[in-house]
Design a protein around this motif. Structure first.
Motif, PDB file in Angstrom:
ATOM      1  N   LYS A 157       0.813  -1.220   0.000  1.00 60.75           N
ATOM      2  CA  LYS A 157       0.000   0.000   0.000  1.00 60.75           C
ATOM      3  C   LYS A 157       0.847   1.271   0.000  1.00 60.75           C
ATOM      4  N   ARG A 158       2.060   1.201   0.566  1.00 59.30           N
ATOM      5  CA  ARG A 158       2.893   2.400   0.694  1.00 59.30           C
ATOM      6  C   ARG A 158       4.244   2.154   0.028  1.00 59.30           C
ATOM      7  N   LYS A 177      -1.684   3.471  -8.128  1.00 62.11           N
ATOM      8  CA  LYS A 177      -1.738   2.513  -7.013  1.00 62.11           C
ATOM      9  C   LYS A 177      -1.583   3.211  -5.662  1.00 62.11           C
ATOM     10  N   GLY A 178      -1.466   4.538  -5.690  1.00 60.90           N
ATOM     11  CA  GLY A 178      -1.310   5.288  -4.448  1.00 60.90           C
ATOM     12  C   GLY A 178       0.131   5.494  -4.027  1.00 60.90           C
ATOM     13  N   TYR A 179       1.080   5.158  -4.905  1.00 63.25           N
ATOM     14  CA  TYR A 179       2.493   5.293  -4.581  1.00 63.25           C
ATOM     15  C   TYR A 179       2.994   6.707  -4.880  1.00 63.25           C
ATOM     16  N   ASN A 206       1.332  13.717  -5.014  1.00 55.91           N
ATOM     17  CA  ASN A 206       2.010  12.426  -5.201  1.00 55.91           C
ATOM     18  C   ASN A 206       3.513  12.574  -5.372  1.00 55.91           C
TER      19      ASN A 206
END
Length: 264
Positions: A157-158, A177-179, A206
């Motif tokens: 997730k991170r 992907k939230g990166y 981001n």
């Protein structure tokens, strides 16, 4: 500017020792121009131990611990165990720099993937960010795509794409992907057109900033040994590319860093 977070620097690098440059002095010089926090990053067991030591010694310093992909074929289970121990250190915020590097050879691709997975597992077990080193041969995205597949497979997730120098489309695959995309001093180079476009198109929410010191010194000091104080030039260039105030860039990228490192 004030409050900048250099998310990737190497106080442990031997070049500093050879030049007689002291970590405390470099930190103070950086603080004088507005750098508030630093992540000192390991690339093997020894440098990871030193990074953890610096994090304990200096209030402003955090650390990432891990084994660089080009070292993957040289390590054993004891080395992985050492990284697992260091993951428990009070100020460890990420496992890194880890990943895939196909630039020089594809001889050890499967070994790199195996070691990558093992270190991701350490990050997941300890609720730490994954700090990625990804490098391809010119004209190829394979290391990035292989890494993304593994990150998805392991439900990471991170993650941070360290020292990003490529274009927007590839960056967006990770951002979706939230990166986070970490921008080095290369962004100040006139010929970094793909990176300029990526910075312009990516949302500032981001983006992280880094020096990767002692490497990749930004303009106007390109060619000299890099130190973390030079990150101000990276922040200024990002502000110019995105038509933002440089103080806002410093504030938002630091907020992003604290979020990804779980420091909020």
């Amino acid at each position: 500017m004030a409050g900048i977070f250099d998310t990737h620097t190497h106080f442990t690098d031997e070049r500093y020792k050879e030049e007689g440059m002291e970590t405390k002095e470099m930190i103070n010089d950086a603080k004088a121009v507005g750098v508030a926090n630093f992540c000192c990053v390991g690339y093997d067991v020894e440098s990871s131990k030193k990074s953890a030591k610096y994090a304990m010694e200096f209030d402003e310093v955090f650390c990432a611990v891990g084994i660089h992909p080009t070292e993957a074929h040289t390590i054993n289970e004891k080395d992985i165990s050492e990284i697992e121990i260091l993951a428990h250190a009070d100020k460890t915020v990420a496992i890194g720099e880890i990943g895939l590097d196909y630039y020089y050879t594809d001889e050890y691709v499967e070994v790199q993937k195996e070691i990558f997975r093992k270190q991701i597992a350490i990050a997941l077990d300890n609720d730490l960010a994954v700090m990625l080193h990804l490098r391809d041969r010119d004209g190829s995205d394979q290391a990035y795509l292989d890494a993304l597949e593994i990150l998805e497979e392991m439900e990471v997730k991170r993650a941070i794409v360290h020292c990003y120098t490529r274009g927007y489309d590839l960056a967006q695959k990770f951002v979706s992907k939230g990166y986070y995309i970490s921008i080095p001093g290369v962004v100040t180079f006139d010929n970094a057109k793909d990176l300029h476009e990526a910075v312009q198109k990516l949302t500032i929410n981001n983006i992280l900033v880094e020096t990767d010191a002692p490497y990749l010194t930004p303009v106007p000091h390109r060619g000299r040994i890099n130190t973390t104080k030079e990150i101000v030039h990276t922040v200024e260039k990002i502000a110019k590319l995105k038509n933002l105030n440089k103080d806002d860039v410093a504030e938002i990228t630091t907020r992003n860093a604290k979020k990804i490192f779980n420091l909020q």
